[in-house]
Motif scaffolding. Structure first.
Motif, PDB file in Angstrom:
ATOM      1  N   VAL A  52      49.174  40.748  15.207  1.00 28.03           N
ATOM      2  CA  VAL A  52      49.247  39.673  16.010  1.00 28.03           C
ATOM      3  C   VAL A  52      47.635  39.303  16.143  1.00 28.03           C
ATOM      4  O   VAL A  52      47.294  38.143  16.111  1.00 28.03           O
ATOM      5  CB  VAL A  52      49.431  39.720  17.289  1.00 28.03           C
ATOM      6  CG1 VAL A  52      49.420  38.603  18.277  1.00 28.03           C
ATOM      7  CG2 VAL A  52      51.094  40.243  17.420  1.00 28.03           C
ATOM      8  N   LEU A  53      46.850  40.337  16.401  1.00 32.32           N
ATOM      9  CA  LEU A  53      45.350  39.796  16.478  1.00 32.32           C
ATOM     10  C   LEU A  53      44.596  39.283  15.245  1.00 32.32           C
ATOM     11  O   LEU A  53      43.840  38.337  15.198  1.00 32.32           O
ATOM     12  CB  LEU A  53      44.518  41.132  17.152  1.00 32.32           C
ATOM     13  CG  LEU A  53      43.134  40.835  17.288  1.00 32.32           C
ATOM     14  CD1 LEU A  53      42.673  39.630  18.443  1.00 32.32           C
ATOM     15  CD2 LEU A  53      42.353  42.340  17.771  1.00 32.32           C
ATOM     16  N   LYS A  54      45.154  40.114  13.941  1.00 28.76           N
ATOM     17  CA  LYS A  54      44.655  39.498  12.879  1.00 28.76           C
ATOM     18  C   LYS A  54      44.829  38.183  12.477  1.00 28.76           C
ATOM     19  O   LYS A  54      44.156  37.306  12.256  1.00 28.76           O
ATOM     20  CB  LYS A  54      45.209  40.429  11.575  1.00 28.76           C
ATOM     21  CG  LYS A  54      44.945  39.839  10.302  1.00 28.76           C
ATOM     22  CD  LYS A  54      46.078  40.481   9.393  1.00 28.76           C
ATOM     23  CE  LYS A  54      45.895  39.952   7.892  1.00 28.76           C
ATOM     24  NZ  LYS A  54      46.636  38.710   7.634  1.00 28.76           N
ATOM     25  N   ASN A  55      46.212  37.728  12.759  1.00 30.91           N
ATOM     26  CA  ASN A  55      46.460  36.364  12.508  1.00 30.91           C
ATOM     27  C   ASN A  55      45.890  35.459  13.420  1.00 30.91           C
ATOM     28  O   ASN A  55      45.464  34.550  13.128  1.00 30.91           O
ATOM     29  CB  ASN A  55      48.158  36.194  12.634  1.00 30.91           C
ATOM     30  CG  ASN A  55      48.981  36.944  11.778  1.00 30.91           C
ATOM     31  OD1 ASN A  55      48.496  37.387  10.817  1.00 30.91           O
ATOM     32  ND2 ASN A  55      50.121  37.156  12.019  1.00 30.91           N
ATOM     33  N   ARG A  61      58.177  40.810   5.331  1.00 28.37           N
ATOM     34  CA  ARG A  61      58.647  41.756   4.354  1.00 28.37           C
ATOM     35  C   ARG A  61      58.494  43.382   4.464  1.00 28.37           C
ATOM     36  O   ARG A  61      59.106  44.053   3.743  1.00 28.37           O
ATOM     37  CB  ARG A  61      58.051  41.220   2.825  1.00 28.37           C
ATOM     38  CG  ARG A  61      58.387  39.994   2.607  1.00 28.37           C
ATOM     39  CD  ARG A  61      58.034  39.456   1.257  1.00 28.37           C
ATOM     40  NE  ARG A  61      58.352  38.189   0.869  1.00 28.37           N
ATOM     41  CZ  ARG A  61      59.638  38.345   0.264  1.00 28.37           C
ATOM     42  NH1 ARG A  61      60.376  38.723   0.037  1.00 28.37           N
ATOM     43  NH2 ARG A  61      59.940  36.821  -0.100  1.00 28.37           N
ATOM     44  N   HIS A  62      57.667  43.768   5.443  1.00 28.26           N
ATOM     45  CA  HIS A  62      57.444  45.069   5.795  1.00 28.26           C
ATOM     46  C   HIS A  62      58.649  45.512   6.806  1.00 28.26           C
ATOM     47  O   HIS A  62      58.783  45.033   8.047  1.00 28.26           O
ATOM     48  CB  HIS A  62      55.908  45.240   6.560  1.00 28.26           C
ATOM     49  CG  HIS A  62      54.763  44.690   5.479  1.00 28.26           C
ATOM     50  ND1 HIS A  62      54.755  45.570   4.342  1.00 28.26           N
ATOM     51  CD2 HIS A  62      53.805  43.986   5.814  1.00 28.26           C
ATOM     52  CE1 HIS A  62      53.508  44.882   3.880  1.00 28.26           C
ATOM     53  NE2 HIS A  62      53.124  44.269   4.777  1.00 28.26           N
ATOM     54  N   SER A  95      58.889  41.576  13.015  1.00 29.94           N
ATOM     55  CA  SER A  95      58.338  40.327  12.545  1.00 29.94           C
ATOM     56  C   SER A  95      58.548  39.359  13.576  1.00 29.94           C
ATOM     57  O   SER A  95      57.779  38.461  14.146  1.00 29.94           O
ATOM     58  CB  SER A  95      58.778  39.799  11.366  1.00 29.94           C
ATOM     59  OG  SER A  95      60.174  39.619  11.347  1.00 29.94           O
ATOM     60  N   ARG A  96      59.514  39.525  14.644  1.00 31.68           N
ATOM     61  CA  ARG A  96      59.655  38.537  15.477  1.00 31.68           C
ATOM     62  C   ARG A  96      58.597  38.758  16.645  1.00 31.68           C
ATOM     63  O   ARG A  96      58.210  37.731  17.524  1.00 31.68           O
ATOM     64  CB  ARG A  96      61.104  38.874  16.399  1.00 31.68           C
ATOM     65  CG  ARG A  96      62.173  38.128  15.379  1.00 31.68           C
ATOM     66  CD  ARG A  96      63.689  38.466  15.925  1.00 31.68           C
ATOM     67  NE  ARG A  96      63.663  39.827  16.053  1.00 31.68           N
ATOM     68  CZ  ARG A  96      64.876  40.736  15.816  1.00 31.68           C
ATOM     69  NH1 ARG A  96      65.889  40.036  15.867  1.00 31.68           N
ATOM     70  NH2 ARG A  96      64.844  41.936  15.838  1.00 31.68           N
ATOM     71  N   LYS A 129      53.324  35.583  18.777  1.00 31.94           N
ATOM     72  CA  LYS A 129      51.882  35.430  18.571  1.00 31.94           C
ATOM     73  C   LYS A 129      51.294  35.802  20.183  1.00 31.94           C
ATOM     74  O   LYS A 129      50.366  35.450  21.090  1.00 31.94           O
ATOM     75  CB  LYS A 129      51.506  33.972  18.752  1.00 31.94           C
ATOM     76  CG  LYS A 129      51.651  33.546  17.356  1.00 31.94           C
ATOM     77  CD  LYS A 129      51.339  32.052  16.986  1.00 31.94           C
ATOM     78  CE  LYS A 129      51.585  31.579  15.697  1.00 31.94           C
ATOM     79  NZ  LYS A 129      51.350  30.294  15.265  1.00 31.94           N
ATOM     80  N   LYS A 130      51.819  37.175  20.627  1.00 31.67           N
ATOM     81  CA  LYS A 130      51.590  37.556  22.024  1.00 31.67           C
ATOM     82  C   LYS A 130      51.526  39.123  21.932  1.00 31.67           C
ATOM     83  O   LYS A 130      52.064  39.801  21.281  1.00 31.67           O
ATOM     84  CB  LYS A 130      52.658  37.250  23.150  1.00 31.67           C
ATOM     85  CG  LYS A 130      52.755  35.994  23.453  1.00 31.67           C
ATOM     86  CD  LYS A 130      51.631  35.361  24.012  1.00 31.67           C
ATOM     87  CE  LYS A 130      51.979  33.484  24.350  1.00 31.67           C
ATOM     88  NZ  LYS A 130      50.768  32.972  24.266  1.00 31.67           N
TER      89      LYS A 130
END
Length: 99
Positions: free
Chosen positions: A56-59, A84-85, A90-91, A96-97
């Protein structure tokens, strides 16, 4: 996914460089990601309880840098499409939190 010692060091350095390049404060990032500055600091240091939080932080940092027209330092371990991991939720990342 577990990072080996070198990957952990590299990822911490990549996070720190991208954080510094962004010019954003821990407080601003925390507000945007619905968490606290302490949690952001811990995530930068890879002290997390949820393996999705670094993604999340990377994105977030990559998006923030792109919006500012600043090149980001590429991440060498957090790569590929996180959808894909199999080991990542992924949800959680898509929301984004953090927290």
């Amino acid at each position: 996914m577990s990072l080996n010692q070198q990957q952990t060091i590299n990822t911490k350095n990549e996070f720190q460089e991208n954080f510094e390049r962004s010019g954003l404060s821990l407080e601003q990032i925390a507000a945007d990601l619905n968490t606290t500055p302490d949690v952001i600091a811990d995530t930068l240091a890879l002290n997390v309880s949820r393996i999705e939080d670094p993604w999340v932080l990377k994105n977030y940092l990559e998006d923030a840098l792109q919006q500012q027209g600043i090149a980001s330092v590429p991440f060498t371990a957090l790569v590929g499409d996180y959808h894909r991991h199999w080991f990542l939720n992924s949800r959680r990342i898509d929301k984004k939190k953090i927290g």
